[in-house]
Write an enzyme that holds these catalytic residues in place. Structure first.
Site, PDB file in Angstrom:
ATOM      1  N   HIS A 253      -4.398  -1.516   2.825  1.00 37.37           N
ATOM      2  CA  HIS A 253      -5.291  -0.519   3.274  1.00 37.37           C
ATOM      3  C   HIS A 253      -4.759   0.835   2.325  1.00 37.37           C
ATOM      4  O   HIS A 253      -5.649   1.604   2.106  1.00 37.37           O
ATOM      5  CB  HIS A 253      -4.869  -0.293   4.825  1.00 37.37           C
ATOM      6  CG  HIS A 253      -5.467   1.000   5.557  1.00 37.37           C
ATOM      7  ND1 HIS A 253      -6.260   0.963   6.421  1.00 37.37           N
ATOM      8  CD2 HIS A 253      -5.122   2.400   5.199  1.00 37.37           C
ATOM      9  CE1 HIS A 253      -6.618   2.021   7.001  1.00 37.37           C
ATOM     10  NE2 HIS A 253      -5.956   3.012   6.237  1.00 37.37           N
ATOM     11  N   GLU A 254      -3.635   1.032   2.183  1.00 36.95           N
ATOM     12  CA  GLU A 254      -2.640   1.974   1.510  1.00 36.95           C
ATOM     13  C   GLU A 254      -3.351   2.235   0.036  1.00 36.95           C
ATOM     14  O   GLU A 254      -3.577   3.045  -0.480  1.00 36.95           O
ATOM     15  CB  GLU A 254      -1.541   2.298   1.693  1.00 36.95           C
ATOM     16  CG  GLU A 254      -0.870   2.319   3.379  1.00 36.95           C
ATOM     17  CD  GLU A 254      -1.660   3.415   4.245  1.00 36.95           C
ATOM     18  OE1 GLU A 254      -2.203   4.235   3.412  1.00 36.95           O
ATOM     19  OE2 GLU A 254      -1.627   3.062   5.136  1.00 36.95           O
TER      20      GLU A 254
ATOM     21  N   HIS B  62      -6.736   3.223  -0.556  1.00 44.61           N
ATOM     22  CA  HIS B  62      -6.583   4.963  -0.799  1.00 44.61           C
ATOM     23  C   HIS B  62      -6.461   5.258  -2.199  1.00 44.61           C
ATOM     24  O   HIS B  62      -6.779   6.214  -2.686  1.00 44.61           O
ATOM     25  CB  HIS B  62      -5.304   5.434   0.304  1.00 44.61           C
ATOM     26  CG  HIS B  62      -5.800   5.713   1.673  1.00 44.61           C
ATOM     27  ND1 HIS B  62      -6.952   6.514   2.010  1.00 44.61           N
ATOM     28  CD2 HIS B  62      -5.206   5.139   2.704  1.00 44.61           C
ATOM     29  CE1 HIS B  62      -7.155   6.253   3.354  1.00 44.61           C
ATOM     30  NE2 HIS B  62      -6.145   5.502   3.810  1.00 44.61           N
TER      31      HIS B  62
ATOM     32  N   GLN C 156      -4.182  10.648   0.650  1.00 43.76           N
ATOM     33  CA  GLN C 156      -4.337  11.460   1.954  1.00 43.76           C
ATOM     34  C   GLN C 156      -3.843  12.760   2.204  1.00 43.76           C
ATOM     35  O   GLN C 156      -4.369  13.585   3.153  1.00 43.76           O
ATOM     36  CB  GLN C 156      -4.030  10.813   3.352  1.00 43.76           C
ATOM     37  CG  GLN C 156      -4.585   9.102   3.105  1.00 43.76           C
ATOM     38  CD  GLN C 156      -3.962   8.358   3.997  1.00 43.76           C
ATOM     39  OE1 GLN C 156      -3.022   7.425   4.187  1.00 43.76           O
ATOM     40  NE2 GLN C 156      -4.519   8.181   5.642  1.00 43.76           N
TER      41      GLN C 156
ATOM     42  N   GLY D  12       1.418   3.893   7.872  1.00 47.41           N
ATOM     43  CA  GLY D  12       1.484   4.028   6.416  1.00 47.41           C
ATOM     44  C   GLY D  12       0.563   5.132   5.951  1.00 47.41           C
ATOM     45  O   GLY D  12      -0.149   5.929   6.632  1.00 47.41           O
TER      46      GLY D  12
ATOM     47  N   CYS E 282      -7.260   4.697  10.799  1.00 47.42           N
ATOM     48  CA  CYS E 282      -6.481   5.431   9.609  1.00 47.42           C
ATOM     49  C   CYS E 282      -6.171   6.873  10.119  1.00 47.42           C
ATOM     50  O   CYS E 282      -6.998   7.385  10.848  1.00 47.42           O
ATOM     51  CB  CYS E 282      -7.601   5.309   8.541  1.00 47.42           C
ATOM     52  SG  CYS E 282      -7.311   6.111   7.186  1.00 47.42           S
ATOM     53  N   LEU E 283      -5.060   7.253   9.499  1.00 51.28           N
ATOM     54  CA  LEU E 283      -4.765   8.921   9.770  1.00 51.28           C
ATOM     55  C   LEU E 283      -5.923   9.774   9.386  1.00 51.28           C
ATOM     56  O   LEU E 283      -6.278  10.830   9.559  1.00 51.28           O
ATOM     57  CB  LEU E 283      -3.190   9.214   9.380  1.00 51.28           C
ATOM     58  CG  LEU E 283      -2.249   8.261   9.836  1.00 51.28           C
ATOM     59  CD1 LEU E 283      -1.087   8.730   9.220  1.00 51.28           C
ATOM     60  CD2 LEU E 283      -2.465   8.359  11.296  1.00 51.28           C
TER      61      LEU E 283
END
Lengths: 318, 168
Positions: free
Chosen positions: B134-135, B138, B51, B46, B92-93
């Protein structure tokens, strides 16, 4: 969000179940559990699932039970899980290279010894018999050889005088779970450092055989005592008194000297049954008569069975 | 198609609250394609526009094994439904190399628009439900490390700052 680490777990007995529980408690994603085929157990020889399988079923994780990995079907099935890593603990099946290479980061083994000492099947009991001062857990990157792979993490525990095969096993099972959780965390941060084993220091822990548990009274009392501790709860040391099998559950070695023939019962009291050995004297504190359960020497005397009598010479095998 | 740069914690730009998307045009389509490419490359399941330093309410997700289920959520409106909270290891990226347990209810209802501006609704469970939460966090300037203890968050921040210094 980054992809969660996908873990396959392979193991069979209680030792492995502790590790699987630790991974579940740490919320790792276990995509499949591999365990040996169910074996007949207990009365009536019903097929009983092992502790790992029971735990996997409880958490609705797919369970695979191939006999070995000789056929391509089983190997493909493993590849289809597309795991990042496979954790192996007392699985009891030799893994061919094709299996070791299937997960992206290979296979990590939880081994119950401080490698390269005690590679092989029975490291816990062999360490006790040898009188080692310490044991521990080694997390190892698996290779095709027998426990020869590079070491990634080690934890140590002292072996105390009153440790038995069971107490040391239970402690190491707990430590194994903690160690693998730590190792996977380091793996995800790419911080695992591999250290090659010094092969010239290797010793081998051969599988336990029932016949090994037959007491040879010509051996030193201290060695017999360590075997009694190591073989508790399996296979349990035994001796024969007039053809009847007596199992010995607990004993201590005393430095008493005796000129009597090894195997001779020197003393029979509520505290202990003392037996002459090749060197020193063994004080038996817990024993099991045929068809009975483990009892103390006090119960032996009160029970009135004409076994383990004073002056009797127990069979000697050497 | 081009791969975009992913911001890393503790970059303050990750704390920006994203604005709704008004215009559904070719440029938006291009951005979505680039976000998918960046996510698959990472590799991740995701990615939120925040990000990649674009502060618009866009999320791309693909939780499939074989990159076969790309999903786009524009202007997502998420509602957490009833269910038992479950802990899961999240990574997380924007917080590379760290995984920690986060408790969420893995059952959500989401209303969003697709790349053409068409509205749709869906219910999600399991990994997809966790990933959506989670996204969407962000887009609101929130990271999964915010759910951890101060000690853990500080440890992660220090380690990443050290890595950034070494790369600089």
């Amino acid at each position: 969000m980054s992809s969660p680490l996908k873990v396959i777990f392979a193991g069979t007995p209680d030792f492995a179940a502790s590790a699987l529980q630790a991974l579940l408690d740490a919320n790792y994603q276990i995509v499949a559990v591999y365990t040996q085929p169910d074996r007949p157990a207990g009365r009536g020889n019903k097929l009983l699932p092992g502790p790992v399988k029971q735990l996997a079923l409880k958490h609705t994780i797919p369970v695979e039970q191939p006999l070995n990995f000789k056929n391509e079907e089983d190997r493909q099935q493993l590849r289809d899980y597309e795991a990042d890593v496979m954790v192996v603990a007392a699985y009891g099946i030799i893994l061919p290279q094709a299996v070791l290479d299937a997960p992206k980061r290979g296979c990590l083994n939880i081994h119950a010894s401080l490698l390269p000492r005690w590679r092989g099947a029975a490291p816990i009991q062999r360490a006790i018999i040898a009188g080692d001062q310490e044991s521990g857990i080694t997390i190892m990157q698996m290779e095709a050889g027998l426990d020869t792979g590079p070491m990634l993490l080690k934890t140590v525990t002292p072996i105390s005088a009153d440790d038995t095969g069971r107490t040391l096993h239970d402690r190491l099972a707990q430590m194994g779970g903690e160690a693998i959780v730590k190792a996977l965390a380091l793996l995800q941060e790419d911080k695992l450092q591999a250290e090659r084993q010094q092969d010239d220091l290797a010793t081998y822990a051969h599988k336990l055989q029932k016949e090994e548990a037959r007491i040879d009274w010509s051996e030193p009392a201290s060695l017999i005592q360590r075997k009694i501790a190591a073989f508790n709860p399996w296979p349990v040391c035994f001796t024969e008194d007039n053809g009847q099998t007596i199992r010995i559950w607990a004993a201590s070695a005393s430095a008493d000297m005796s000129k009597a023939k090894p195997g001779t019962i020197l003393e029979r009291s509520a505290e202990a049954v003392k037996v002459a050995c090749g060197e020193g004297v063994l004080s038996i504190t817990s024993l099991q008569l045929p068809g009975g359960k483990p009892i103390s020497c006090k119960d032996l005397i009160n029970g009135g069975k004409p076994l383990m009598q004073l002056g009797q010479v127990l069979e000697i095998t050497s | 198609m081009s791969k975009l740069q992913i911001l890393e914690f503790p970059d303050p730009r990750l704390r920006t609250v994203a604005k709704p998307v008004q215009t559904f045009d070719a440029a938006l389509g291009q951005l979505i394609d680039d976000m998918f490419e960046t996510m698959y490359e990472a590799p991740g399941i995701g990615l939120a526009a925040t990000q990649v330093d674009v502060h618009k309410r866009i999320v791309v997700i693909d939780v499939s094994e074989d990159k076969s289920e790309p999903m786009v959520f524009i202007n997502p409106d998420i509602e957490v439904l009833d269910g038992d909270p479950e802990e899961m290891q999240e990574g997380c990226l924007s917080v590379p190399g760290f995984y920690e347990s986060v408790t969420r209810i893995p059952h959500v209802k989401i209303r969003a628009q697709d790349r053409n501006g068409e509205s749709y609704e869906m219910e999600a469970r399991g990994l997809l439900a966790v990933c959506l939460q989670h996204e969407v966090d962000h887009l609101n300037g929130k990271l999964y490390v915010d759910y951890l203890s101060n000690v853990k968050r500080t440890r992660i921040r220090k380690k990443l700052e050290k890595q950034h210094k070494m790369r600089a």
